[in-house]
Design a protein around this motif. Structure first.
Motif, PDB file in Angstrom:
ATOM      1  N   LYS A  10       0.854  -1.188   0.000  1.00 21.24           N
ATOM      2  CA  LYS A  10       0.000   0.000   0.000  1.00 21.24           C
ATOM      3  C   LYS A  10       0.890   1.237   0.000  1.00 21.24           C
ATOM      4  CE  LYS A  10      -4.103  -1.990   1.845  1.00 21.24           C
ATOM      5  NZ  LYS A  10      -4.956  -2.076   0.701  1.00 21.24           N
ATOM      6  N   ILE A  11       0.349   2.325  -0.512  1.00 23.50           N
ATOM      7  CA  ILE A  11       1.082   3.587  -0.540  1.00 23.50           C
ATOM      8  C   ILE A  11       1.043   4.181   0.866  1.00 23.50           C
ATOM      9  CG2 ILE A  11       1.149   5.919  -1.492  1.00 23.50           C
ATOM     10  CD1 ILE A  11      -0.200   4.767  -4.010  1.00 23.50           C
ATOM     11  N   SER A  12       2.205   4.438   1.421  1.00 21.78           N
ATOM     12  CA  SER A  12       2.262   4.997   2.773  1.00 21.78           C
ATOM     13  C   SER A  12       1.914   6.478   2.746  1.00 21.78           C
ATOM     14  CB  SER A  12       3.662   4.808   3.359  1.00 21.78           C
ATOM     15  OG  SER A  12       4.598   5.617   2.664  1.00 21.78           O
ATOM     16  N   SER A  13       1.516   6.971   3.892  1.00 20.42           N
ATOM     17  CA  SER A  13       1.197   8.400   4.007  1.00 20.42           C
ATOM     18  C   SER A  13       2.437   9.255   3.745  1.00 20.42           C
ATOM     19  CB  SER A  13       0.643   8.718   5.395  1.00 20.42           C
ATOM     20  OG  SER A  13      -0.586   8.080   5.586  1.00 20.42           O
ATOM     21  N   LYS A  14       3.591   8.763   4.191  1.00 21.16           N
ATOM     22  CA  LYS A  14       4.834   9.502   3.969  1.00 21.16           C
ATOM     23  C   LYS A  14       5.143   9.617   2.476  1.00 21.16           C
ATOM     24  CE  LYS A  14       9.739   9.478   5.037  1.00 21.16           C
ATOM     25  NZ  LYS A  14      10.854   8.770   5.650  1.00 21.16           N
ATOM     26  N   LYS A  15       4.965   8.532   1.748  1.00 18.22           N
ATOM     27  CA  LYS A  15       5.209   8.555   0.309  1.00 18.22           C
ATOM     28  C   LYS A  15       4.211   9.480  -0.379  1.00 18.22           C
ATOM     29  CE  LYS A  15       5.544   5.627  -3.782  1.00 18.22           C
ATOM     30  NZ  LYS A  15       5.552   4.254  -4.303  1.00 18.22           N
ATOM     31  N   ALA A  16       2.944   9.400   0.007  1.00 14.89           N
ATOM     32  CA  ALA A  16       1.922  10.269  -0.582  1.00 14.89           C
ATOM     33  C   ALA A  16       2.231  11.736  -0.290  1.00 14.89           C
ATOM     34  CB  ALA A  16       0.548   9.893  -0.041  1.00 14.89           C
ATOM     35  N   LEU A  17       2.648  12.013   0.932  1.00 20.13           N
ATOM     36  CA  LEU A  17       2.990  13.380   1.311  1.00 20.13           C
ATOM     37  C   LEU A  17       4.129  13.910   0.447  1.00 20.13           C
ATOM     38  CD1 LEU A  17       2.842  14.954   4.655  1.00 20.13           C
ATOM     39  CD2 LEU A  17       5.059  15.071   3.567  1.00 20.13           C
TER      40      LEU A  17
END
Length: 166
Positions: free
Chosen positions: A52-59
């Motif tokens: 899954k795409i992590s929040s850190k990566k999305a940020l």
């Protein structure tokens, strides 16, 4: 650079759309968040994983996409203003004057604001460039595009993560 290539592509596209007359009205609320979302989609397609795409990566993708969009949008806006010696500020100055005169501020403050904008307008009309205009466009785009890019990517990551893998 390769890691954020999708952010570069989507940021460039969003930066171009930010200067299109009708589309620029939707820049911060639609174009930038969708660009950040599509940068995640492109990255997911380029690097398929089951993670899954992590929040850190999305940020990070949202921030980088917003910064690219701010850079390209500001650059194109300043260059087009320089070439044409006109922009929205120059064209709508009479309406701006009326709006300022209707504000419930002191006459001294109204006159100072109008004088500042008149100087910016005159610089653009005479030289095609105003340092104050360029600075304000760059700062506005950096802040607004980054915020909306981050928001779009965080929401986009949640949408992408909920999709069933095919």
């Amino acid at each position: 650079m390769k890691k954020y290539l999708s952010s570069f592509v989507c940021g460039f596209g969003a930066g171009v759309l930010q200067i299109v007359p009708i589309a620029k009205s939707f820049g911060c609320c639609l174009i930038i968040p969708f660009a950040a979302f599509f940068s995640l989609v492109l990255d997911k397609k380029a690097n398929p994983t089951i993670e899954k795409i992590s929040s850190k990566k999305a940020l990070m993708f949202g921030l980088i996409t917003g910064l690219y969009a701010a850079f390209f949008g500001s650059t194109f806006d300043i260059v087009i203003t320089f070439i044409t010696k006109s922009n929205d500020l120059v064209e709508s100055f009479p309406q701006f004057q009326q709006m300022i005169n209707n504000f419930p501020f002191s006459d001294e403050l109204k006159n100072e604001v109008l004088r500042l904008f008149q100087n910016v307008r005159n610089d653009i009309l005479n030289y095609g460039f105003s340092f104050i205009y360029a600075f304000s466009i760059i700062m506005n785009n950096l802040i607004v595009n980054s915020i909306f890019g981050i928001a779009g990517a965080l929401i986009g990551a949640q949408i992408i993560n909920r999709r069933p893998e095919s």
